[in-house]
Design a protein around this motif. Structure first.
Motif, PDB file in Angstrom:
ATOM      1  N   LEU A  13      40.892 -11.550  -4.490  1.00  0.00           N
ATOM      2  CA  LEU A  13      39.906 -11.633  -5.346  1.00  0.00           C
ATOM      3  C   LEU A  13      39.875 -13.365  -5.627  1.00  0.00           C
ATOM      4  N   HIS A  14      41.138 -13.890  -5.737  1.00  0.00           N
ATOM      5  CA  HIS A  14      41.122 -15.404  -5.852  1.00  0.00           C
ATOM      6  C   HIS A  14      40.482 -16.229  -4.654  1.00  0.00           C
ATOM      7  N   LEU A  15      40.381 -15.669  -3.471  1.00  0.00           N
ATOM      8  CA  LEU A  15      39.784 -16.268  -2.410  1.00  0.00           C
ATOM      9  C   LEU A  15      38.144 -16.311  -2.757  1.00  0.00           C
ATOM     10  N   VAL A  16      37.610 -15.117  -3.016  1.00  0.00           N
ATOM     11  CA  VAL A  16      36.484 -15.080  -3.071  1.00  0.00           C
ATOM     12  C   VAL A  16      35.941 -15.857  -4.512  1.00  0.00           C
ATOM     13  N   LEU A  17      36.573 -15.639  -5.542  1.00  0.00           N
ATOM     14  CA  LEU A  17      36.322 -16.733  -6.690  1.00  0.00           C
ATOM     15  C   LEU A  17      36.466 -18.197  -6.569  1.00  0.00           C
ATOM     16  N   GLY A  18      37.384 -18.585  -5.536  1.00  0.00           N
ATOM     17  CA  GLY A  18      37.486 -19.957  -5.163  1.00  0.00           C
ATOM     18  C   GLY A  18      36.322 -20.448  -4.391  1.00  0.00           C
ATOM     19  N   VAL A  19      35.898 -19.571  -3.303  1.00  0.00           N
ATOM     20  CA  VAL A  19      34.641 -20.087  -2.538  1.00  0.00           C
ATOM     21  C   VAL A  19      33.506 -20.159  -3.244  1.00  0.00           C
ATOM     22  N   THR A  20      33.216 -18.870  -4.067  1.00  0.00           N
ATOM     23  CA  THR A  20      31.915 -18.791  -4.879  1.00  0.00           C
ATOM     24  C   THR A  20      32.045 -20.088  -6.003  1.00  0.00           C
ATOM     25  N   MET A  21      33.123 -19.989  -6.585  1.00  0.00           N
ATOM     26  CA  MET A  21      32.841 -21.249  -7.847  1.00  0.00           C
ATOM     27  C   MET A  21      32.758 -22.552  -7.125  1.00  0.00           C
ATOM     28  N   VAL A  22      33.285 -23.106  -6.065  1.00  0.00           N
ATOM     29  CA  VAL A  22      33.285 -24.113  -5.229  1.00  0.00           C
ATOM     30  C   VAL A  22      31.813 -24.259  -4.946  1.00  0.00           C
ATOM     31  N   GLY A  23      31.333 -23.340  -4.150  1.00  0.00           N
ATOM     32  CA  GLY A  23      30.134 -23.587  -3.730  1.00  0.00           C
ATOM     33  C   GLY A  23      28.737 -23.381  -4.672  1.00  0.00           C
ATOM     34  N   LEU A  24      29.117 -22.782  -5.686  1.00  0.00           N
ATOM     35  CA  LEU A  24      28.168 -22.838  -6.810  1.00  0.00           C
ATOM     36  C   LEU A  24      28.239 -24.033  -7.496  1.00  0.00           C
ATOM     37  N   SER A  25      28.979 -24.955  -7.467  1.00  0.00           N
ATOM     38  CA  SER A  25      29.258 -26.275  -8.056  1.00  0.00           C
ATOM     39  C   SER A  25      28.239 -27.231  -7.370  1.00  0.00           C
ATOM     40  N   PHE A  26      27.618 -26.999  -6.267  1.00  0.00           N
ATOM     41  CA  PHE A  26      26.679 -27.702  -5.855  1.00  0.00           C
ATOM     42  C   PHE A  26      25.349 -27.660  -5.964  1.00  0.00           C
ATOM     43  N   LEU A  27      25.098 -26.583  -7.031  1.00  0.00           N
ATOM     44  CA  LEU A  27      23.801 -25.987  -7.231  1.00  0.00           C
ATOM     45  C   LEU A  27      23.236 -27.313  -8.060  1.00  0.00           C
ATOM     46  N   ARG A  28      21.801 -27.452  -7.654  1.00  0.00           N
ATOM     47  CA  ARG A  28      21.101 -28.257  -8.549  1.00  0.00           C
ATOM     48  C   ARG A  28      19.619 -28.146  -8.778  1.00  0.00           C
ATOM     49  N   ARG A  29      18.999 -28.552  -9.737  1.00  0.00           N
ATOM     50  CA  ARG A  29      17.369 -28.385  -9.621  1.00  0.00           C
ATOM     51  C   ARG A  29      16.835 -29.477  -9.053  1.00  0.00           C
ATOM     52  N   ASP A  30      15.968 -28.953  -8.106  1.00  0.00           N
ATOM     53  CA  ASP A  30      15.036 -29.963  -7.219  1.00  0.00           C
ATOM     54  C   ASP A  30      14.121 -30.594  -7.884  1.00  0.00           C
ATOM     55  N   THR A  31      14.051 -31.994  -8.129  1.00  0.00           N
ATOM     56  CA  THR A  31      13.129 -32.523  -8.636  1.00  0.00           C
ATOM     57  C   THR A  31      11.685 -32.555  -8.286  1.00  0.00           C
ATOM     58  N   HIS A  32      11.582 -31.938  -7.240  1.00  0.00           N
ATOM     59  CA  HIS A  32      10.090 -31.861  -6.670  1.00  0.00           C
ATOM     60  C   HIS A  32       9.553 -30.577  -6.474  1.00  0.00           C
ATOM     61  N   GLY A  33       9.590 -29.848  -7.737  1.00  0.00           N
ATOM     62  CA  GLY A  33       8.935 -28.658  -7.560  1.00  0.00           C
ATOM     63  C   GLY A  33       9.745 -27.416  -8.554  1.00  0.00           C
TER      64      GLY A  33
END
Length: 157
Positions: free
Chosen positions: A126-146
């Motif tokens: 579970l810690h592996l899954v949490l770590g990977v998903t949390m770090v991955g989701l930290s790169f989400l952002r709203r695209d300013t072109h749509g």
């Protein structure tokens, strides 16, 4: 007084939503760890260490310390989700801590006195899954072109 750019709208960004969801789940998990029935062997819940035989949902080994850490992670996620930068930092650094905890769980024997959290195989995965998903989701952002959401390789400002 000026309003920060990431608080100027009433809509949450994808990274804020992700942090809020993780925070709420951690808060619920922390509370559940103190509820007999949801936590089996509740009478064997210890303060810390590998001797705690209490199991959240009969699967994840927990202790008072483990539950309190989940509660604190939950509160932090909810508070930091108020801004995009706070949410991003929560997910990135919180995920990094979970990845370190995963490595720690792999290296420290389950019956070792150094296993103070306590950790079992289910916790480690579970810690592996949490770590990977949390770090991955930290790169989400709203695209300013749509307005679409995307994952990028750099920080969103």
């Amino acid at each position: 007084m000026t309003v920060p750019a990431d608080r100027a709208t009433s809509h949450r960004s994808p990274v804020q939503i992700a942090a809020l969801v993780y925070g709420a789940v951690f808060l619920l998990v922390g509370l559940a760890g103190f509820i007999p029935g949801i936590t089996t062997n509740y009478d064997q819940l210890m303060a810390a260490g590998h001797h705690s035989e209490a199991m959240l949902m009969g699967l994840f080994q927990v202790s008072w310390l483990h539950n309190i850490v989940h509660l604190l992670y939950g509160i932090a996620g909810i508070v930091l989700a108020r801004t995009g930068s706070g949410a991003r930092n929560y997910l990135r650094w919180g995920g990094a801590v979970y990845l370190l905890l995963w490595i720690y769980g792999l290296l420290v024997g389950q019956d070792s006195p150094a296993n103070f959290v306590p950790l079992n195989d289910a916790d480690n995965w579970l810690h592996l899954v949490l770590g990977v998903t949390m770090v991955g989701l930290s790169f989400l952002r709203r695209d300013t072109h749509g307005g679409a959401t995307r994952i990028t390789s750099g920080p969103a400002y």
